[in-house]
Design a protein around this motif. Structure first.
Motif, PDB file in Angstrom:
ATOM      1  N   ALA A 148     -10.188  23.005  -0.286  1.00  0.00           N
ATOM      2  CA  ALA A 148     -10.669  23.661   0.768  1.00  0.00           C
ATOM      3  C   ALA A 148      -9.935  25.030   1.315  1.00  0.00           C
ATOM      4  O   ALA A 148     -10.713  26.138   1.563  1.00  0.00           O
ATOM      5  N   SER A 149      -8.569  24.847   1.257  1.00  0.00           N
ATOM      6  CA  SER A 149      -7.743  25.973   1.592  1.00  0.00           C
ATOM      7  C   SER A 149      -7.968  27.226   0.454  1.00  0.00           C
ATOM      8  O   SER A 149      -7.819  28.442   0.848  1.00  0.00           O
ATOM      9  N   MET A 150      -7.995  26.937  -0.553  1.00  0.00           N
ATOM     10  CA  MET A 150      -8.152  27.436  -1.820  1.00  0.00           C
ATOM     11  C   MET A 150      -9.282  28.418  -1.494  1.00  0.00           C
ATOM     12  O   MET A 150      -9.245  29.554  -1.823  1.00  0.00           O
ATOM     13  N   GLY A 151     -10.694  27.771  -1.416  1.00  0.00           N
ATOM     14  CA  GLY A 151     -11.714  28.355  -1.268  1.00  0.00           C
ATOM     15  C   GLY A 151     -11.936  29.328  -0.109  1.00  0.00           C
ATOM     16  O   GLY A 151     -12.495  30.306  -0.247  1.00  0.00           O
ATOM     17  N   GLN A 152     -11.251  28.756   1.282  1.00  0.00           N
ATOM     18  CA  GLN A 152     -11.093  29.841   2.257  1.00  0.00           C
ATOM     19  C   GLN A 152     -10.313  30.910   1.967  1.00  0.00           C
ATOM     20  O   GLN A 152     -10.827  32.172   2.373  1.00  0.00           O
ATOM     21  N   GLU A 153      -9.399  30.784   1.200  1.00  0.00           N
ATOM     22  CA  GLU A 153      -8.502  32.230   0.972  1.00  0.00           C
ATOM     23  C   GLU A 153      -9.477  33.147   0.084  1.00  0.00           C
ATOM     24  O   GLU A 153      -9.348  34.316   0.238  1.00  0.00           O
ATOM     25  N   PHE A 154      -9.963  32.602  -0.913  1.00  0.00           N
ATOM     26  CA  PHE A 154     -10.793  33.512  -1.704  1.00  0.00           C
ATOM     27  C   PHE A 154     -12.186  33.523  -1.511  1.00  0.00           C
ATOM     28  O   PHE A 154     -12.796  34.327  -2.013  1.00  0.00           O
ATOM     29  N   GLY A 155     -12.581  33.285  -0.402  1.00  0.00           N
ATOM     30  CA  GLY A 155     -14.106  33.141   0.059  1.00  0.00           C
ATOM     31  C   GLY A 155     -15.084  32.572  -0.609  1.00  0.00           C
ATOM     32  O   GLY A 155     -16.001  33.188  -1.038  1.00  0.00           O
ATOM     33  N   TRP A 156     -14.595  31.671  -1.393  1.00  0.00           N
ATOM     34  CA  TRP A 156     -15.619  30.621  -2.263  1.00  0.00           C
ATOM     35  C   TRP A 156     -16.258  29.520  -1.607  1.00  0.00           C
ATOM     36  O   TRP A 156     -15.403  28.825  -0.785  1.00  0.00           O
ATOM     37  N   PRO A 157     -17.334  29.066  -1.936  1.00  0.00           N
ATOM     38  CA  PRO A 157     -17.830  27.899  -1.147  1.00  0.00           C
ATOM     39  C   PRO A 157     -17.337  26.738  -2.062  1.00  0.00           C
ATOM     40  O   PRO A 157     -16.678  27.067  -3.185  1.00  0.00           O
ATOM     41  N   SER A 158     -17.416  25.419  -1.790  1.00  0.00           N
ATOM     42  CA  SER A 158     -16.764  24.166  -2.375  1.00  0.00           C
ATOM     43  C   SER A 158     -17.232  24.060  -3.884  1.00  0.00           C
ATOM     44  O   SER A 158     -16.326  23.894  -4.774  1.00  0.00           O
ATOM     45  N   ASP A 159     -18.384  24.608  -4.109  1.00  0.00           N
ATOM     46  CA  ASP A 159     -18.997  24.245  -5.604  1.00  0.00           C
ATOM     47  C   ASP A 159     -18.312  25.139  -6.516  1.00  0.00           C
ATOM     48  O   ASP A 159     -18.079  24.820  -7.613  1.00  0.00           O
ATOM     49  N   TRP A 160     -18.021  26.436  -6.071  1.00  0.00           N
ATOM     50  CA  TRP A 160     -17.268  27.171  -6.623  1.00  0.00           C
ATOM     51  C   TRP A 160     -16.081  27.032  -7.130  1.00  0.00           C
ATOM     52  O   TRP A 160     -15.363  27.239  -8.457  1.00  0.00           O
ATOM     53  N   VAL A 161     -15.168  26.496  -6.180  1.00  0.00           N
ATOM     54  CA  VAL A 161     -13.778  25.889  -6.474  1.00  0.00           C
ATOM     55  C   VAL A 161     -13.806  24.929  -7.430  1.00  0.00           C
ATOM     56  O   VAL A 161     -13.062  24.933  -8.340  1.00  0.00           O
TER      57      VAL A 161
END
Length: 411
Positions: A40-53
């Motif tokens: 979740a934190s990785m997605g927030q930092e890169f502006g990605w939704p969860s399915d992209w992460v």
């Protein structure tokens, strides 16, 4: 560790399993189980939704799957200990590269390198090491190893969550990189030196090889069925484990999801302990079939129980029991069916297919869960588990076919 070089083989073997258990806990904990709490934190930092992460994580699993056959051949050629030592260095570098990534592209590359490094240090290499040291006792040694390593999720889900409360995901990866250098590398370096010890080589050369139970004319079909079964199992295992905390949260169990998830590890250990104390009386093929039944049943229970806490607890325990037996079967079934010769390469080929299937699981499951909901996604996993059980059951038929039936079919 020099004092163990001339120790009796039994004592030395136990020490090898114990130290390998430590590296497997760290390896699985840092390279696999840590991703879900940090995603979740990785997605927030890169502006990605969860399915992209999770799609990026799937790509990294795919890369490791494609590399597995080559790693298996290197294990057979150069020795598992040397490969694992190289892998420890690679894992630390990969974690640091991911933590230092300035943008999303470098981050994805870092994830790919992390999972490539995992093929050098996790179960496949460790199982091959045990087979190379003493193939006739490898089945029991593999059970011992999986018993220890079963604590990886129990330890690293809460540890990663606790670290992340005080550190960023990048700083958590710094800590994990240090663990590979400070703990795993010395152990794997020792194992690499041990594999070159002249006394060990002499003893190993005198040991009989393990013959496979499948007749020569059915080896190819048996291998295809085994690989298919493990690939299907790998799909549901990856889908559920990577998404376990989000699944429980989506069912309304967010406040206790970590607690429920931590039952998975002890259940894994319990199933492996049962296999151990039973004297490994259950044959590897039986373990594979039972494990698929348990994992499919666990998902069905979660699907049926919804946000009922008791059902979620039962799911975590039963799924853990099935996953624990599956890990043993992944190491022992190839040895039982095909023998010890070329074990590393054969397991590498099997792992390649399994990881390719597993690599699709996080993204596919996230996609289905996003567009259709939690119910259909769990139902898909139940169906896949039933197909896996059918594949393993067909291996049993291959073992029971009489030679005259094969000749008749060919005519």
């Amino acid at each position: 560790m020099r004092i163990f070089r001339n120790a009796p083989l039994l004592t030395q073997g136990r020490f090898i399993v114990a130290t390998l258990g430590v590296t497997q806990i760290i390896g699985y904990g840092t390279l696999y189980y840590s991703f879900s709490p940090l995603a979740a934190s990785m997605g927030q930092e890169f502006g990605w939704p969860s399915d992209w992460v999770f799609g990026a994580f799937s790509a990294s699993l795919l890369a490791s799957g494609l590399a597995s056959p080559w790693v298996g051949r290197w294990i057979d050629r150069f020795g598992a200990g040397r490969i694992m030592a190289i892998g420890s260095i690679g894992a630390a570098i990969a974690l640091l590269a991911c933590a230092l990534s300035p943008n999303a592209i470098v981050f994805v590359i870092g994830l790919v390198v992390i999972e490539l490094a995992s093929t050098f240090v996790l179960y496949n290499a460790a199982f091959a090491l045990l087979v190379q040291i003493k193939p006739t006792t490898a089945k029991t040694s593999i059970t011992h190893l999986t018993l220890i390593a079963g604590f990886a999720s129990t330890i690293f889900w809460p540890v990663t969550t606790a670290l992340h409360e005080h550190l960023t995901w990048r700083e958590v990866y710094y800590v994990f990189a240090a663990a590979h250098l400070l703990f795993c590398l010395p152990i794997h370096f020792w194992l690499a030196r041990l594999s070159r010890n002249h006394l060990e080589l002499a003893i190993k050369a005198a040991m009989p090889i393990v013959e496979g139970t499948l007749p020569t004319d059915r080896v190819r079909m048996g291998f295809v069925l085994m690989v298919s079964g493990f690939a299907l199992l790998g799909f549901i295992n990856a889908a559920i484990l990577i998404h376990m905390l989000p699944i429980l949260a989506a069912l309304g169990l967010g406040s206790v999801s970590v607690l429920v998830g931590t039952l998975f590890g002890p259940a894994q250990v319990a199933s492996r302990l049962f296999s151990l104390v039973s004297g490994n009386r259950l044959q590897p093929l039986s373990l594979a079939i039972i494990s698929t039944g348990l994992m499919s049943s666990a998902i069905a229970i979660l699907l049926w129980s919804g946000n009922w806490l008791t059902g979620a607890l039962a799911f975590a325990v039963i799924f853990g029991l099935g996953s624990g037996l599956s890990s043993i079967a992944q190491g022992t079934l190839p040895l039982a069916l095909f023998g010890s010769m070329g074990y590393g390469e054969r397991v590498g080929q099997s792992t390649a297919v399994r990881l390719v299937a597993s690599s699709a699981a996080p993204f596919v499951f996230a996609f289905i869960m996003h567009w259709l909901g939690i119910g259909p996604s769990l139902l898909v996993c139940v169906a896949v588990g039933c197909l896996a059980a059918a594949s393993f059951a067909l291996i049993g038929r291959q073992l029971r076919i009489r030679p005259e039936e094969t000749v008749s079919a060919a005519g």
